[in-house]
Design an enzyme around this catalytic site. Structure first.
Site, mmCIF file in Angstrom:
data_model
loop_
_atom_site.group_PDB
_atom_site.id
_atom_site.type_symbol
_atom_site.label_atom_id
_atom_site.label_comp_id
_atom_site.label_asym_id
_atom_site.label_seq_id
_atom_site.Cartn_x
_atom_site.Cartn_y
_atom_site.Cartn_z
ATOM 1 N N ARG A 75 55.875 3.297 154.328
ATOM 2 C CA ARG A 75 55.113 3.855 153.343
ATOM 3 C C ARG A 75 55.970 4.087 152.228
ATOM 4 O O ARG A 75 55.739 5.076 151.724
ATOM 5 C CB ARG A 75 54.625 5.099 154.061
ATOM 6 N N ASP A 101 54.370 17.289 158.148
ATOM 7 C CA ASP A 101 54.010 15.417 158.428
ATOM 8 C C ASP A 101 55.356 14.952 158.370
ATOM 9 O O ASP A 101 56.418 15.386 158.060
ATOM 10 C CB ASP A 101 53.128 15.260 157.079
ATOM 11 N N MET A 102 55.135 13.769 159.032
ATOM 12 C CA MET A 102 56.384 12.929 159.080
ATOM 13 C C MET A 102 55.644 11.313 159.284
ATOM 14 O O MET A 102 55.373 11.007 160.223
ATOM 15 C CB MET A 102 57.045 13.324 160.503
ATOM 16 N N ASN A 103 55.804 10.425 158.394
ATOM 17 C CA ASN A 103 55.049 9.413 157.844
ATOM 18 C C ASN A 103 55.657 8.013 158.030
ATOM 19 O O ASN A 103 55.299 7.052 157.394
ATOM 20 C CB ASN A 103 54.462 9.659 156.640
ATOM 21 N N SER A 120 52.479 13.735 162.732
ATOM 22 C CA SER A 120 53.312 12.562 162.288
ATOM 23 C C SER A 120 52.321 11.425 162.057
ATOM 24 O O SER A 120 52.054 10.754 163.091
ATOM 25 C CB SER A 120 54.316 12.246 163.346
ATOM 26 N N GLY A 152 49.167 11.553 161.894
ATOM 27 C CA GLY A 152 48.140 11.979 163.114
ATOM 28 C C GLY A 152 49.097 12.300 164.378
ATOM 29 O O GLY A 152 50.089 12.997 164.354
ATOM 30 N N ASP A 173 54.045 15.652 171.367
ATOM 31 C CA ASP A 173 54.903 15.847 172.551
ATOM 32 C C ASP A 173 55.132 17.347 173.022
ATOM 33 O O ASP A 173 54.669 18.064 172.057
ATOM 34 C CB ASP A 173 56.033 15.213 172.449
ATOM 35 N N ASP A 185 45.161 10.128 163.099
ATOM 36 C CA ASP A 185 44.545 9.817 161.812
ATOM 37 C C ASP A 185 43.310 9.420 161.588
ATOM 38 O O ASP A 185 42.465 9.206 160.655
ATOM 39 C CB ASP A 185 45.435 9.226 160.592
ATOM 40 N N GLU A 218 22.879 19.387 155.715
ATOM 41 C CA GLU A 218 24.202 19.153 156.446
ATOM 42 C C GLU A 218 24.959 20.607 156.242
ATOM 43 O O GLU A 218 25.903 20.992 157.405
ATOM 44 C CB GLU A 218 25.073 18.104 155.783
HETATM 45 C C1 DGJ Z 1 49.252 11.511 157.426
HETATM 46 C C2 DGJ Z 1 48.430 12.749 158.155
HETATM 47 O O1 DGJ Z 1 48.117 12.430 159.411
HETATM 48 C C3 DGJ Z 1 47.375 12.707 157.285
HETATM 49 O O2 DGJ Z 1 46.479 13.873 157.921
HETATM 50 C C4 DGJ Z 1 47.584 13.223 155.773
HETATM 51 O O3 DGJ Z 1 48.219 14.678 155.858
HETATM 52 C C5 DGJ Z 1 48.546 12.441 155.098
HETATM 53 N N1 DGJ Z 1 49.527 11.711 155.903
HETATM 54 C C6 DGJ Z 1 49.190 12.475 153.844
HETATM 55 O O4 DGJ Z 1 49.911 11.807 153.314
#
Ligand code: DGJ
Length: 731
Positions: free
Chosen positions: A445, A480-482, A529, A531, A536, A550, A616
C-alpha cells in the site's frame, strides 16, 4: 491445590476443569509423557494407554540399555526436543555453540501455584486465586543446562487450560533457540477432522473442515501478523462431531505475529499437534542467564460439539482475556466516515455526517484515515501524526468540540506501525524502517514498516499520537495496520539476532498498545488490520473489538462472521451497515438486511448518512433502537450457529440466548426465494424445554421444547436477501 494434583507414587499429574481432565506422567528416564486430555475419567490414570514395543527404525536412547521398547519416536510426549530420536514435528529446537542442535528434555521438578501465571510483555489470560491455578514443570537439558519451564494455567469453571513455555539459559554458554512452540499434544489415533479458518483480504476466516491424513498439515502465517490468510485458532474434532455432538478440541494462540500450527499423523496412526511462533525466520539468542517466553496457547475441550466449544472460548475471552472495561458494557453505536468520504473530506463534510448521526440516534462519530500529515491519498503522510489543517481548518480540537457539542462521542483512526516515504518522519529518519542492507525494499500500500523493535521509534510515534489524543479528549481509537511485514532486518540488532526481528516487532506492537491502554483506561479501543488481518486472541487482550473485515457486504459477511464465531466472541466483531451497491463487490441488499447482519457484532454505520432516503433514515433510527434492545445478548449471551452458510444456499440463521435463558433472538437472511417453496423449519437451541416462550411479533406462545424440537417455520415468499427476525421472551 484444588484442581491440579500430582501422585507421588505413579508420578502422574492431573489438571481438572469442570468437564475435562488433562494427564501426564514422568516416565522412564524422566521423560514427561502425555497420557490423556478429554472428558473426565474419574480416578483412572490413563497410563494403560501407553504400550511399548520394539519397533524397527525407531531408535532408543542410550540410557535405555538393552530395552529396545523405549523409543521417543513413538511415545506421546509433552514437549519434545529435536535431534533425540523423535522424528516427528518437535516442540523445540536450539542451536548450541558447537553447532549441534539436539535437545533432550527431562523432568527436573515442578511446583503448583494459586492463580494464573503471567507473561512478560505478552498477552495472556489472567485469573486470581479464586479462578485459576498454575502448574509449572521444569524440564532440563543436561548438556547445556537449558531449563524449559512448562506453564499450565487451569481455569476450572471456564473449562480452559492455557500453556506457555519459559526458557531459561542456566548454562555457561549462549544458546540460540530455533523453534519454541507454545504447546505440543499427542493423541493416540488419527480419526479426527481439522477445522480451520482461511481466507484473504476482505474475505477472512472462511471455514474449512478436512480429515487428518498421514503426514503434516499446517496452518500458518509468515506475514508478521496473524494474517487474513490463516487464523491462529484451529479445532480438532471427531469425524462425526457436529454443532451439538462429539468431542472437539480447540487450540488458540494469543499471538499477533507469525505462527504455525502443525498437525502430524505418524506411522503409528498417532496425531501430534504443536502450535506457536512460526520457526520461519525465527531464532532467539539466549546468553547465560537470559530468559525467553513463548506466547500463550489457550486450549479447550468440549464433549458436546462445536457450539459448546465456541461458548467456552466466548466466555473465557470475555471474562479472563479482554481487559477493557467495555467488554460487557454497552458500546457506543458509531458512524465511521471511511466508506462515506475516503480521503476526500473537510471539516464541514465531517460535521454534516456527525449532525446526521445525531439525528438518527447514533452515539459516536469516528474520523478514519486521512486527517493527518499530507494524507490526501494512501501514498503519503503515515508517520506524521499532526492534523492536516488544509482539510480540518481550525484544527482537531475545534472540530471535536463541535461534534461533542452535538452530544456525540468522538473516535479517531491511527496506524502507528507505519511510515510513508512521502512523510516528514521518513525524510528525517530513513533508517527507522525495516530494511535489508543493499536490497531494494518491498512496498505494501505504498508504505513501509517502522522498525518498532527499537524503543526510540516506538516512543517517538506514541508521543506524537498522545499529543493528538490529549488535545481533544478522544473516546475511541481504531488502530489499523495495512501491510504484511517484510524487509525483515533491523539495523539496531547484530547479525546473529536478525532472527528475532519478527518476534520483537510483535513485542513492540504489544508494548505500544500497552502504553495506550494504560494511559487512557477509559478509551474504547478497536483493532484492525485492513479489516481482519490481525483477528486473534492476542489483540483481544488490548482491545475488546476488532474490525472484522474490510468487506462490508451483508451476504459475504454471513460467511466471514460465521467462521469468526467459532473462536471469538460476537461482541468482538466490528460490523457496520454500508452503502449499496456495496463498495467491495457491487452487491445490492436491503437496508434492513444490512442492519440485521451488522447487529451480530459491535454495531455501526459506515456511509454518508446525508445520502440516506427519508425511509432509510427512519429504518436506521429503528435499527439503532432494535440493536440497543438486543445488545446485551450480543455482549454476554450464548451464540448458536443454526445453519452453515457453506452448505445451505437457502438461508442463514443464528441465535442469541441470554444466560438466564429467559430471552432469545433469532436473526438471519433468506438467501434465495423459490417458487412453490419448501417450508424451512429452524430449530432453536439453548432454551429451557419446559418453560413457555412468547413470540414478540405474533404473541404466539410455545414451549422451549417445541421451539427446539418441533421448530418454527421461516416466513414463506420472502424475496432474495430478505432479513429474518424472531424474538421470544419467557412468560
Ligand atoms: C483499512 C481499514 O480496514 C479500513 O476500515 C480503513 O480504516 C482503511 N484501512 C483506511 O486506510
Amino acid at each position: 491445590m484444588k484442581y491440579i494434583s500430582y501422585d507421588e507414587a505413579t508420578k502422574v499429574f492431573q489438571l481438572h476443569t469442570k468437564n475435562s481432565v488433562y494427564q501426564m506422567q514422568v516416565a522412564d528416564y524422566n521423560t514427561l509423557v502425555h497420557l490423556y486430555y478429554g472428558a473426565d475419567i474419574g480416578d483412572t490414570q490413563a497410563s494403560h494407554r501407553i504400550i511399548r514395543l520394539d519397533r524397527g527404525f525407531c531408535v532408543n536412547p542410550y540410557e535405555a540399555g538393552d530395552d529396545r521398547t523405549f523409543s521417543l519416536d513413538v511415545l506421546p510426549q509433552e514437549y519434545s526436543g529435536y535431534g533425540n530420536g523423535d522424528y516427528r514435528i518437535n516442540a523445540m529446537e536450539a542451536e548450541h555453540e558447537d553447532g549441534s542442535d539436539a535437545l533432550h528434555l527431562r523432568y527436573e521438578s515442578h511446583k503448583m501455584m494459586e492463580g494464573k501465571y503471567s507473561l512478560d510483555g505478552l498477552p495472556c489470560m489472567f485469573g486470581g486465586a479464586d479462578e485459576a491455578e498454575t502448574l509449572e514443570i521444569v524440564l532440563y537439558d543436561r548438556i547445556t543446562n537449558l531449563k524449559v519451564h512448562l506453564l499450565y494455567g487451569v481455569f476450572y469453571e471456564l473449562d480452559v487450560i492455557t500453556r506457555a513455555v519459559r526458557i531459561h539459559n542456566e548454562g555457561e554458554r549462549a544458546v540460540k533457540i530455533q523453534r519454541a512452540m507454545s504447546m505440543e499434544m499427542d493423541y493416540p489415533n488419527k480419526h479426527m477432522d481439522l477445522i480451520h479458518f482461511y481466507g484473504r483480504h476482505a474475505m477472512e476466516r472462511l471455514t474449512e473442515r478436512l480429515p487428518l491424513y498421514h503426514g503434516i498439515q499446517s496452518v500458518e502465517s509468515k506475514r508478521g501478523t496473524s494474517s487474513h490468510q490463516h487464523n491462529p485458532f484451529v479445532i480438532l474434532c471427531d469425524k462425526s462431531a457436529s454443532e451439538k455432538l462429539g468431542d472437539c478440541y480447540g487450540f488458540a494462540l494469543a499471538y499477533s505475529g507469525n505462527f504455525r500450527c502443525e498437525i502430524e499423523v505418524d506411522q503409528m496412526e498417532q496425531t501430534r499437534i504443536v502450535m506457536g511462533i512460526h520457526p520461519y525466520h525465527f531464532s532467539f539468542k539466549l546468553n547465560k542467564g537470559d530468559v525467553f517466553e513463548t506466547p500463550e496457547a489457550i486450549m479447550a475441550y468440549s464433549s458436546e460439539g462445536l457450539s459448546r466449544l465456541s461458548h467456552i472460548y466466548h466466555d473465557a475471552y470475555r471474562s479472563n482475556l479482554i481487559r477493557s472495561k467495555y467488554v460487557t458494557m454497552p458500546r457506543p453505536v458509531l458512524v465511521n466516515n471511511w466508506e462515506a468520504t475516503y480521503f476526500g473530506f473537510d471539516e464541514e463534510k465531517l460535521y454534516r455526517i456527525a449532525q446526521d448521526a445525531k439525528e438518527i440516534g447514533l452515539d459516536m462519530f469516528v474520523l478514519d484515515d486521512g486527517w493527518f500529515g499530507k494524507r490526501d491519498n494512501d501514498n503519503a503522510g503515515l508517520g506524521d501524526w499532526v492534523v492536516n489543517e488544509d482539510k480540518i481548518k481550525g484544527g482537531l480540537p475545534k472540530l471535536v468540540k463541535r461534534i461533542k457539542d452535538l452530544g456525540l462521542k468522538f473516535g479517531i483512526w491511527i496506524e502507528p506501525e507505519m511510515v510513508s516515504e512521502d512523510s516528514d518522519l521518513y525524510r528525517e529518519h530513513p533508517d527507522w524502517v525495516l530494511r535489508i542492507p543493499d536490497r531494494s525494499m518491498t512496498r505494501g500500500r505504498f508504505q513501509l514498516n517502522l522498525d518498532i523493535t527499537r524503543k526510540e521509534v516506538r516512543d517517538h510515534v506514541m508521543q506524537q499520537i498522545f499529543r493528538v489524543l490529549d488535545s481533544c479528549q478522544v473516546d475511541y481509537v481504531k488502530w489499523d495496520m495495512n501491510r504484511s511485514v517484510a524487509n525483515v532486518y533491523s539495523s539496531a540488532l547484530p547479525s546473529d539476532r536478525q532472527g528475532e526481528v519478527f518476534h520483537r516487532y510483535v513485542l513492540g506492537v504489544y508494548e505500544m498498545m500497552e502504553q495506550l491502554v494504560t494511559r487512557y483506561p477509559d478509551l474504547l479501543f478497536e483493532n484492525c488490520s485492513g479489516g481482519g488481518g490481525r483477528f486473534d486472541a492476542g489483540m483481544l487482550y488490548y482491545s475488546p473489538q476488532i474490525w472484522c473485515s474490510d468487506n462490508t457486504d451483508a451476504i459475504d459477511r454471513l460467511k466471514i462472521q460465521y467462521g469468526t464465531s467459532f473462536g471469538y466472541p460476537i461482541s468482538a466483531m466490528g460490523s457496520h451497515v454500508s452503502v449499496c451497491p456495496n463498495h467491495q463487490n457491487g452487491r445490492v441488499t436491503p437496508f434492513e438486511t444490512r442492519g440485521v447482519v451488522a447487529s451480530a457484532g459491535t454495531f455501526g454505520y459506515e456511509l454518508d448518512l446525508g445520502r440516506l432516503t427519508p425511509e432509510e433514515k427512519e429504518m436506521a433510527k429503528k435499527q439503532i433502537l432494535d440493536y440497543k434492545q438486543i445488545e446485551h445478548l450480543v455482549q454476554t449471551g450464548d451464540y448458536y450457529r443454526l445453519s452453515d452458510p457453506f452448505k445451505n444456499n437457502d438461508y442463514v440463521v443464528w441465535q442469541f440466548v441470554s444466560k438466564d435463558k429467559k430471552e432469545t433472538v433469532v436473526n438471519g437472511v433468506q438467501l434465495r426465494n423459490e417458487p412453490n417453496p419448501h417450508i424451512h423449519l429452524i430449530y432453536l437451541e439453548g432454551l429451557l424445554p419446559k418453560e413457555h416462550y412468547k413470540d414478540a411479533q405474533t404473541g404466539a406462545v410455545y414451549t422451549g421444547a417445541a421451539l427446539m424440537k418441533a421448530g418454527i417455520p421461516l416466513p414463506v415468499g420472502l424475496g432474495d436477501y430478505q432479513p429474518l427476525k424472531f424474538r421470544f421472551v419467557m412468560v
